[in-house]
Design an enzyme around this catalytic site. Sequence first.
Site, PDB file in Angstrom:
ATOM      1  CG  ASP A  41     -34.597 -36.539 -27.199  1.00  0.00           C
ATOM      2  OD1 ASP A  41     -35.106 -37.943 -26.748  1.00  0.00           O
ATOM      3  OD2 ASP A  41     -34.119 -37.345 -28.544  1.00  0.00           O
ATOM      4  CG  HIS A  69     -41.967 -43.234 -31.205  1.00  0.00           C
ATOM      5  ND1 HIS A  69     -42.342 -43.912 -31.614  1.00  0.00           N
ATOM      6  CD2 HIS A  69     -42.090 -41.662 -31.761  1.00  0.00           C
ATOM      7  CE1 HIS A  69     -42.230 -43.328 -33.063  1.00  0.00           C
ATOM      8  NE2 HIS A  69     -42.675 -42.186 -32.646  1.00  0.00           N
TER       9      HIS A  69
HETATM   10  C1  BDR Z   1     -37.399 -41.051 -31.048  1.00  0.00           C
HETATM   11  O1  BDR Z   1     -37.183 -39.944 -31.703  1.00  0.00           O
HETATM   12  C2  BDR Z   1     -37.320 -38.736 -30.735  1.00  0.00           C
HETATM   13  O2  BDR Z   1     -38.445 -37.429 -31.612  1.00  0.00           O
HETATM   14  C3  BDR Z   1     -38.897 -39.011 -29.748  1.00  0.00           C
HETATM   15  O3  BDR Z   1     -38.806 -38.723 -28.780  1.00  0.00           O
HETATM   16  C4  BDR Z   1     -38.226 -40.765 -29.750  1.00  0.00           C
HETATM   17  O4  BDR Z   1     -37.673 -40.895 -28.576  1.00  0.00           O
HETATM   18  C5  BDR Z   1     -39.004 -42.011 -32.054  1.00  0.00           C
HETATM   19  O5  BDR Z   1     -38.257 -41.696 -33.229  1.00  0.00           O
HETATM   20 CA    CA Z   2     -37.151 -39.506 -27.070  1.00  0.00          CA
END
Ligand code: BDR
Ligand code: CA
Length: 321
Positions: A15, A244
């Site tokens: 995303d 992340h």
């Molecule tokens: C996840 O949420 C999104 O904002 C980041 O891209 C990551 O995949 C972290 O909680």
């Molecule tokens: Ca993400």
Amino acid sequence: MPRPHETGPIYLDCDTGIDDALTLGYLVAEGADLVGVGTVSGNVSAELGARNTLDVLALAGRADVSVAVGAHDPIGGTFQGGAPSVHGANGIGDVELPRSPAAPTGETAAAMLSRLARAHPGRLHVLAVGPLTNLALALEADPELPELVAGVTIMGGAALVPGNVTAVAEANIHNDVVAAARVLEAPWPVTVVGLDVTMEARFEQRHLDALLAGPPVAVALGRMLETYFRYYTPVLGRPACALHDPLAAAVALGAVEPTLAPVVPMEVDTTGGPGRGQTLVDLRSRYLGYPPLPGARHRIVLEVPQGFGDDLAAALLRLSD
Ligand code: BDR
Ligand code: CA
């Protein structure tokens, strides 16, 4: 765990999103066999995510990778508009990238995933770093998918630490709890890389400085990261950000070997109460004497070695125009 060149073909579901953009750069830098990318609404809409994905891939020299637009809305719900306060209005820190001449394929992300699983039976690895809507839709349309896929790695959830959208829920799970539950119930091996480890994997100011002084691709990613740092600096108490999605990619590639990752049951709270979106990880087996727990299939990453930020920065600095 296989090393990057041995991992086999990878389908990425994302995303895009600043840390998703870093992940695209990392996969390219590591020479991963990226055979397709599907997008889903999360940080931004699936449509804008696809535009960002195409543009980042082109910037990194991989305009040839196919990108499919996936689900706009979560299962049984409506896309809530994303996370502009974290990722900027355009999802990539309001950096204007050169527009890739490439366009999304006409297929849905779910159709792409199914097609790629059949093209690489028993070999395709699925790396999902956004809400799990496309994976759930693919499972629904193609029930044989779990037998065809070699493995699934997701960035999502929180086993022993707080959530990041509610007290207990992490964003990727919370943004489509029904899809997350279906993906975790499906009979395929899932590795879960959640906030337990991703909040501790960091870029510090020195990493950002190195990217901003690097080649043009690294500079573009560094400028995106300035927005991400603005969000994370008050959260972490110093100029830094969490990594992340790139950490999930590194685990999927075998470039980061978890030092604690029990295979245990995990399920998602799909109720409408305050626990909605929580990942319930059954860790009772840490004590002697509990009977074997049914449904222990998910590998939950709880500890990884320190130093991933250095490896990620070095990889991104290898990208050139
Ligand atoms: C996840 O949420 C999104 O904002 C980041 O891209 C990551 O995949 C972290 O909680
Ligand atoms: Ca993400």
